[in-house]
Design an enzyme around this catalytic site. Structure first.
Site, PDB file in Angstrom:
ATOM      1  N   PHE A  37       0.840  -1.202   0.000  1.00 39.48           N
ATOM      2  CA  PHE A  37       0.000   0.000   0.000  1.00 39.48           C
ATOM      3  C   PHE A  37       0.878   1.257   0.000  1.00 39.48           C
ATOM      4  O   PHE A  37       0.683   2.177  -0.792  1.00 39.48           O
ATOM      5  CB  PHE A  37      -0.918   0.003   1.228  1.00 39.48           C
ATOM      6  CG  PHE A  37      -1.845   1.181   1.292  1.00 39.48           C
ATOM      7  CD1 PHE A  37      -3.110   1.112   0.732  1.00 39.48           C
ATOM      8  CD2 PHE A  37      -1.452   2.378   1.888  1.00 39.48           C
ATOM      9  CE1 PHE A  37      -3.969   2.202   0.765  1.00 39.48           C
ATOM     10  CE2 PHE A  37      -2.294   3.471   1.923  1.00 39.48           C
ATOM     11  CZ  PHE A  37      -3.562   3.380   1.366  1.00 39.48           C
ATOM     12  N   LEU A  84     -31.709  14.727  19.525  1.00 38.70           N
ATOM     13  CA  LEU A  84     -32.802  13.793  19.775  1.00 38.70           C
ATOM     14  C   LEU A  84     -33.310  13.995  21.183  1.00 38.70           C
ATOM     15  O   LEU A  84     -32.542  14.353  22.081  1.00 38.70           O
ATOM     16  CB  LEU A  84     -32.297  12.356  19.634  1.00 38.70           C
ATOM     17  CG  LEU A  84     -31.795  11.950  18.248  1.00 38.70           C
ATOM     18  CD1 LEU A  84     -31.171  10.566  18.310  1.00 38.70           C
ATOM     19  CD2 LEU A  84     -32.945  11.966  17.249  1.00 38.70           C
ATOM     20  N   GLU A 148     -30.397   1.588  16.431  1.00 40.32           N
ATOM     21  CA  GLU A 148     -28.972   1.747  16.136  1.00 40.32           C
ATOM     22  C   GLU A 148     -28.212   2.032  17.417  1.00 40.32           C
ATOM     23  O   GLU A 148     -28.790   2.536  18.383  1.00 40.32           O
ATOM     24  CB  GLU A 148     -28.770   2.941  15.191  1.00 40.32           C
ATOM     25  CG  GLU A 148     -29.336   2.723  13.823  1.00 40.32           C
ATOM     26  CD  GLU A 148     -29.367   4.009  13.001  1.00 40.32           C
ATOM     27  OE1 GLU A 148     -28.889   5.058  13.483  1.00 40.32           O
ATOM     28  OE2 GLU A 148     -29.882   3.951  11.882  1.00 40.32           O
ATOM     29  N   LYS A 150     -25.909   4.175  19.739  1.00 41.30           N
ATOM     30  CA  LYS A 150     -25.700   5.624  19.848  1.00 41.30           C
ATOM     31  C   LYS A 150     -24.215   5.848  20.146  1.00 41.30           C
ATOM     32  O   LYS A 150     -23.766   5.703  21.287  1.00 41.30           O
ATOM     33  CB  LYS A 150     -26.587   6.213  20.954  1.00 41.30           C
ATOM     34  CG  LYS A 150     -26.557   7.730  21.001  1.00 41.30           C
ATOM     35  CD  LYS A 150     -27.593   8.249  21.979  1.00 41.30           C
ATOM     36  CE  LYS A 150     -27.678   9.756  22.009  1.00 41.30           C
ATOM     37  NZ  LYS A 150     -26.408  10.452  22.148  1.00 41.30           N
ATOM     38  N   ASP A 152     -20.669   7.431  20.816  1.00 40.42           N
ATOM     39  CA  ASP A 152     -20.342   8.557  21.687  1.00 40.42           C
ATOM     40  C   ASP A 152     -19.120   9.300  21.153  1.00 40.42           C
ATOM     41  O   ASP A 152     -17.986   8.975  21.487  1.00 40.42           O
ATOM     42  CB  ASP A 152     -20.081   8.016  23.098  1.00 40.42           C
ATOM     43  CG  ASP A 152     -20.234   9.089  24.141  1.00 40.42           C
ATOM     44  OD1 ASP A 152     -20.660  10.201  23.782  1.00 40.42           O
ATOM     45  OD2 ASP A 152     -19.923   8.821  25.310  1.00 40.42           O
ATOM     46  N   TYR A 260     -27.285   8.685   8.993  1.00 44.31           N
ATOM     47  CA  TYR A 260     -28.451   9.481   8.586  1.00 44.31           C
ATOM     48  C   TYR A 260     -28.144  10.127   7.247  1.00 44.31           C
ATOM     49  O   TYR A 260     -27.160  10.854   7.123  1.00 44.31           O
ATOM     50  CB  TYR A 260     -28.688  10.548   9.664  1.00 44.31           C
ATOM     51  CG  TYR A 260     -29.923  11.416   9.497  1.00 44.31           C
ATOM     52  CD1 TYR A 260     -31.088  10.931   8.916  1.00 44.31           C
ATOM     53  CD2 TYR A 260     -29.915  12.729   9.967  1.00 44.31           C
ATOM     54  CE1 TYR A 260     -32.211  11.736   8.803  1.00 44.31           C
ATOM     55  CE2 TYR A 260     -31.038  13.542   9.877  1.00 44.31           C
ATOM     56  CZ  TYR A 260     -32.183  13.033   9.282  1.00 44.31           C
ATOM     57  OH  TYR A 260     -33.295  13.826   9.179  1.00 44.31           O
ATOM     58  N   LYS A 346     -31.006   6.393  26.681  1.00 42.44           N
ATOM     59  CA  LYS A 346     -29.697   6.548  27.322  1.00 42.44           C
ATOM     60  C   LYS A 346     -29.476   5.443  28.337  1.00 42.44           C
ATOM     61  O   LYS A 346     -30.321   5.247  29.221  1.00 42.44           O
ATOM     62  CB  LYS A 346     -29.639   7.892  28.057  1.00 42.44           C
ATOM     63  CG  LYS A 346     -29.729   9.077  27.127  1.00 42.44           C
ATOM     64  CD  LYS A 346     -28.380   9.413  26.565  1.00 42.44           C
ATOM     65  CE  LYS A 346     -28.209  10.905  26.600  1.00 42.44           C
ATOM     66  NZ  LYS A 346     -26.871  11.345  26.508  1.00 42.44           N
ATOM     67  N   CYS A 440       3.048  17.690  50.654  1.00 41.77           N
ATOM     68  CA  CYS A 440       3.199  16.362  50.044  1.00 41.77           C
ATOM     69  C   CYS A 440       3.185  15.270  51.119  1.00 41.77           C
ATOM     70  O   CYS A 440       3.940  15.354  52.092  1.00 41.77           O
ATOM     71  CB  CYS A 440       4.508  16.315  49.255  1.00 41.77           C
ATOM     72  SG  CYS A 440       4.843  14.690  48.560  1.00 41.77           S
ATOM     73  N   CYS A 443       6.957  13.733  51.128  1.00 38.77           N
ATOM     74  CA  CYS A 443       8.194  14.441  51.480  1.00 38.77           C
ATOM     75  C   CYS A 443       7.915  15.767  52.201  1.00 38.77           C
ATOM     76  O   CYS A 443       8.838  16.506  52.508  1.00 38.77           O
ATOM     77  CB  CYS A 443       9.031  14.705  50.227  1.00 38.77           C
ATOM     78  SG  CYS A 443       8.277  15.889  49.105  1.00 38.77           S
ATOM     79  N   CYS A 458       3.606  18.047  43.629  1.00 45.35           N
ATOM     80  CA  CYS A 458       4.720  18.252  44.549  1.00 45.35           C
ATOM     81  C   CYS A 458       5.917  18.697  43.721  1.00 45.35           C
ATOM     82  O   CYS A 458       6.356  17.979  42.818  1.00 45.35           O
ATOM     83  CB  CYS A 458       5.028  16.948  45.288  1.00 45.35           C
ATOM     84  SG  CYS A 458       6.621  17.020  46.135  1.00 45.35           S
ATOM     85  N   CYS A 464      11.616  13.868  46.298  1.00 44.74           N
ATOM     86  CA  CYS A 464      10.387  13.229  46.765  1.00 44.74           C
ATOM     87  C   CYS A 464      10.422  11.747  46.354  1.00 44.74           C
ATOM     88  O   CYS A 464      10.537  11.432  45.160  1.00 44.74           O
ATOM     89  CB  CYS A 464       9.202  13.959  46.136  1.00 44.74           C
ATOM     90  SG  CYS A 464       7.624  13.240  46.550  1.00 44.74           S
TER      91      CYS A 464
HETATM   92  S1  IVH Z   1     -29.585  10.311  14.472  1.00 42.96           S
HETATM   93  C1  IVH Z   1     -32.287  13.821  13.425  1.00 42.96           C
HETATM   94  N1  IVH Z   1     -28.239   8.148  15.049  1.00 42.96           N
HETATM   95  O1  IVH Z   1     -26.627  11.484  19.181  1.00 42.96           O
HETATM   96  C2  IVH Z   1     -31.562  12.641  13.920  1.00 42.96           C
HETATM   97  N2  IVH Z   1     -27.653  10.163  16.164  1.00 42.96           N
HETATM   98  O2  IVH Z   1     -28.768  13.620  20.520  1.00 42.96           O
HETATM   99  C3  IVH Z   1     -30.099  12.836  13.941  1.00 42.96           C
HETATM  100  N3  IVH Z   1     -25.733   9.934  17.674  1.00 42.96           N
HETATM  101  O3  IVH Z   1     -26.393  14.623  17.707  1.00 42.96           O
HETATM  102  C4  IVH Z   1     -29.344  11.969  14.830  1.00 42.96           C
HETATM  103  N4  IVH Z   1     -25.351   7.784  17.300  1.00 42.96           N
HETATM  104  O4  IVH Z   1     -24.371  13.096  17.527  1.00 42.96           O
HETATM  105  C5  IVH Z   1     -28.398   9.466  15.305  1.00 42.96           C
HETATM  106  N5  IVH Z   1     -27.098   6.156  15.413  1.00 42.96           N
HETATM  107  C6  IVH Z   1     -27.254   7.458  15.652  1.00 42.96           C
HETATM  108  C7  IVH Z   1     -26.423   8.153  16.554  1.00 42.96           C
HETATM  109  C8  IVH Z   1     -26.673   9.517  16.793  1.00 42.96           C
HETATM  110  C9  IVH Z   1     -24.956   8.865  17.955  1.00 42.96           C
HETATM  111  C10 IVH Z   1     -25.564  11.262  18.300  1.00 42.96           C
HETATM  112  C11 IVH Z   1     -25.580  12.411  17.336  1.00 42.96           C
HETATM  113  C12 IVH Z   1     -26.730  13.280  17.750  1.00 42.96           C
HETATM  114  C13 IVH Z   1     -27.003  12.821  19.142  1.00 42.96           C
HETATM  115  C14 IVH Z   1     -28.486  12.915  19.412  1.00 42.96           C
END
Ligand code: IVH
Length: 702
Positions: A37, A84, A148, A150, A152, A260, A346, A440, A443, A458, A464
């Site tokens: 590559f 959301l 899906e 969520k 982070d 999305y 959540k 500390c 020491c 410290c 120390c």
């Molecule tokens: S959909 C209009 N799908 O969660 C719908 N959001 O409070 C748009 N996020 O701002 C969001 N995984 O940053 C969607 N599978 C997922 C997600 C997701 C994480 C985050 C996203 C959004 C926040 C919603």
């Protein structure tokens, strides 16, 4: 080569490289070695240099970064980036389902009609949903939901026109965000050019995140060199996307899931199908999304991931539930803040309450003070928790935590549990607010706290005990002086016996002095002295790393050594000269200057020099460095006849290559000597990685 030929070659190479990127970063299924590559990429870069008129803004060469963004442009989103609404328990989810059905004029069965003899559940985590109750709500009018993960991280909007990435914008305030296109291009799972049958113009949104293993590795390195740790992968990802130097962003190894898609001319009338289509265009779409019929299946999905989420190599903080059908989505519409057709669930972190028995203060290798709570042992998330971090003085004050209190302990994404609050209903009378220590605990030096820093430290770095032992531990460690006959326990023994107080003292040790130490046999004593003697040959760049200048990590030490060539030059370098070195910024430059301004450090360095350590690059290093092994990763295994393993390692680095301890698909070659381990051999064979012997290796350098 004629310009036309070059243009064709550039297109062919770009297409091939993008396909390999996709195979590796999206499908997780590489079909060529990293070495091959890199060769293709090099060829492309060279051609683009020679024929700049054919360099396209979405060439795979743009992924390595290098462009600096001084100020990110603020741009308006074509479609606002809404968030959301959240849900936290079964009730919330049933309400959501009812609202959806009502909104669509369907015959809903409200959750209050559900026969449920048990007490209402407030959290999915406290108790599983009752199947009996849920079975009652099965109706003919089930909504099709997509569940899906969520992710982070930070959300991002990508705009594509004619199959080309045009712009990447952060969420910002939802109406306007920052243009981070240059940085987004370094994320290998974001396609720069699309495949298949995509709409002419569309927007796709997703989450940029930092995988856990990447986060852990970066923090480990930071801890080693006394840099502040990154709090969690989410902050790390959003911090990285805002860095000005895209080459630095590339090093953060960010990843991106898309979830999305918006625009005219999408191929399907449902979210799930369009996400599948987007996958064929080259996007990374999670395999874990599921089409669910009705809220019951949604709840099963949530229950499953509530436990399973800890096995993922990235953090998720919940589940997103979306109505699948676009007509239904349209009918439901939006509120001012969020779509009515979707909701986030959540996860709740597991929490317990227990008594705080005492607070102790730990002193780290770099002098940083960490307050730690000793707790009445309590079961949490499958382990017994006895201690929890209290982070720093501000947090203790904010929470008003007092010894004797009952505190709430939570285990989130972090391994170390944290105290998140005090159960004031159980506070005993006559407790006193916690007074943070002023001196500390090791020491007794008065603690300091720098402007804007969260932690006390410290300042007595050379006396120390934990700092002194920590410094020595770092000095002898594998990547530094590599004196493996001198482990942590022996160092503590030597320190406690008053034989060593700093790294320079190590080289004054005599065998007669160490023999009387407990469990010190003649052979170990010999090894120790020999190990110290051998370390005098360790190269300058590693000595520079070993002496423990704050913020100077392994890579930085190498860059500096290559540039300054000797410690004398480094000591006399001006701040401007230091700043001109790759990897050296303001903080590192100041740290280097401070280090050498300290008389105690100067004395130690002088003694190390007198002991015979390498304080300049060897003749060989000065003369024969090259880029011949650039971008190649080697694993060295076995015993060699012509040079030592250490020597081969250094040669690899000298010629721009990388060393690694274990074989993976990233390995370019295994440099194999005699008696190579059978496991390694098997692994190399199974991954199709080429073995070379020392002659072949030396040949590569000629
Ligand atoms: S959909 C209009 N799908 O969660 C719908 N959001 O409070 C748009 N996020 O701002 C969001 N995984 O940053 C969607 N599978 C997922 C997600 C997701 C994480 C985050 C996203 C959004 C926040 C919603």
């Amino acid at each position: 080569m004629t310009p036309t030929e070059a243009q064709h070659k550039i297109i062919a190479l770009s297409t091939e490289l993008e396909q390999h990127n996709y195979n590796y970063y999206v499908l997780d299924h590489p079909t060529i070695s990293d070495y091959e590559f890199d060769k293709l990429l090099e060829e492309l870069i060279a051609l683009e240099k020679q024929f700049p008129e054919f360099l396209s803004e979405n060439s795979p060469s743009q992924r390595v970064g290098g462009q600096i963004t001084k100020n990110f442009q603020s741009v308006k989103h074509q479609y606002a980036m809404l968030s959301l609404s959240n849900s936290y328990n079964q009730e919330d989810l049933l309400d959501f389902d009812r609202r959806v059905k009502e909104g669509l004029g369907l015959d809903a069965v409200s959750s209050s009609e559900v026969k449920n003899d048990s007490k209402p559940q407030t959290s999915l985590f406290d108790a599983p949903f009752l199947d009996s109750a849920r079975n009652d709500i099965k109706t003919k009018n089930e909504i099709e939901y997509v569940c899906e993960l969520k992710f982070d991280g930070l959300s991002i909007s990508l705009i594509y026109e004619d199959g080309q990435l045009k712009q990447a914008i952060t969420r910002g305030d939802g109406v306007q965000g920052d243009d981070v296109t240059t940085n987004a291009k370094t994320i290998k799972s974001i396609p720069l050019k699309l495949k298949g049958h995509y709409p002419a113009k569309f927007e796709i949104r997703g989450e940029v995140f930092m995988p856990r293993p990447v986060f852990d590795a970066i923090n480990k390195e930071r801890e080693e060199i006394g840099d502040a740790l990154m709090a969690n992968p989410r902050n790390a990802a959003s911090g990285s996307m805002k860095m000005q130097d895209s080459a630095q962003v590339a090093k953060r190894k960010l990843d991106c899931f898309l979830y999305y898609v918006l625009g005219d001319g999408l191929p399907h009338q449902s979210h799930f199908d369009n996400m599948h289509a987007a996958k064929t265009w080259g996007f990374k779409i999670s395999e874990d999304a599921k089409l669910c019929s009705g809220i019951n299946e949604v709840i099963d999905f949530i229950n499953y991931w509530d436990k399973k989420r800890f096995d993922l190599p990235y953090d998720i903080d919940g589940i997103v539930i979306k109505v699948n059908n676009y007509n239904q989505q349209q009918n439901l519409g939006f509120t001012a803040k969020s779509p009515r057709w979707a909701i986030a669930y959540k996860f709740k972190a597991e929490q317990v309450s227990t008594e705080l028995l005492s607070i102790v203060y730990q002193v780290g290798r770099t002098g940083a003070i960490t307050p730690v709570a000793n707790l009445q042992p309590v079961a949490l998330g499958g382990t017994t928790v006895k201690r929890a971090s209290l982070h720093n003085a501000d947090i203790i004050e904010k929470l008003d935590v007092r010894v004797g209190d009952f505190v709430f302990v939570e285990k989130g994404g972090e391994i170390i549990p944290k105290i998140i609050g005090v159960d004031l209903t159980k506070r005993k009378p006559n407790t006193e607010p916690t007074q943070y220590i002023t001196h500390c605990p090791e020491c007794n030096t008065e603690l300091k706290r720098d402007e804007g820093e969260a932690n006390h430290y410290c300042p007595n770095e050379n006396e120390c005990p934990p700092q002194v032992i920590g410094k020595m531990d770092h000095f002898v460690s594998r990547k530094a002086m590599n004196i493996d006959s001198l482990g942590g326990e022996t160092l503590v023994q030597l320190y406690n016996a008053g034989l060593v107080k700093n790294i320079a003292d190590l080289y004054d040790l005599k065998k007669e002095q160490i023999l009387p130490l407990e469990r010190m046999a003649e052979k170990s004593a010999n090894n120790l002295i020999e190990g110290l003697e051998a370390s005098k040959q360790v190269s300058f760049e590693r000595v520079l790393y070993a002496i423990g200048i704050r913020h100077v990590g392994e890579t930085t030490a190498k860059k500096i050594a290559k540039k300054v060539k000797s410690l004398d030059v480094l000591i006399h370098s001006t701040k401007e000269e230091l700043l001109a070195i790759d990897e050296v910024g303001e903080i590192i430059a100041i740290s280097i200057a401070d280090f050498f301004a300290n008389q105690k450090n100067k004395d130690i360095i002088l003694r190390l020099k007198q002991a015979g350590l390498q304080f300049e690059l060897s003749e060989e290093q000065q003369q024969s460095g090259s880029d011949k092994l650039k971008d190649l990763t080697f694993v060295i295994s076995g015993v060699f006849a012509k040079h030592s393993r250490e020597h081969y390692k250094e040669m690899i680095e000298l010629h721009g290559g990388k060393n690694s301890g274990s074989i993976s698909k990233k390995t370019s070659f295994v440099l194999a000597g005699d008696n190579m381990g059978p496991e390694k051999l098997k692994k190399a064979e199974s991954l199709g990685i080429k073995l070379i012997n020392e002659d072949e290796f030396l040949e590569m350098l000629n």
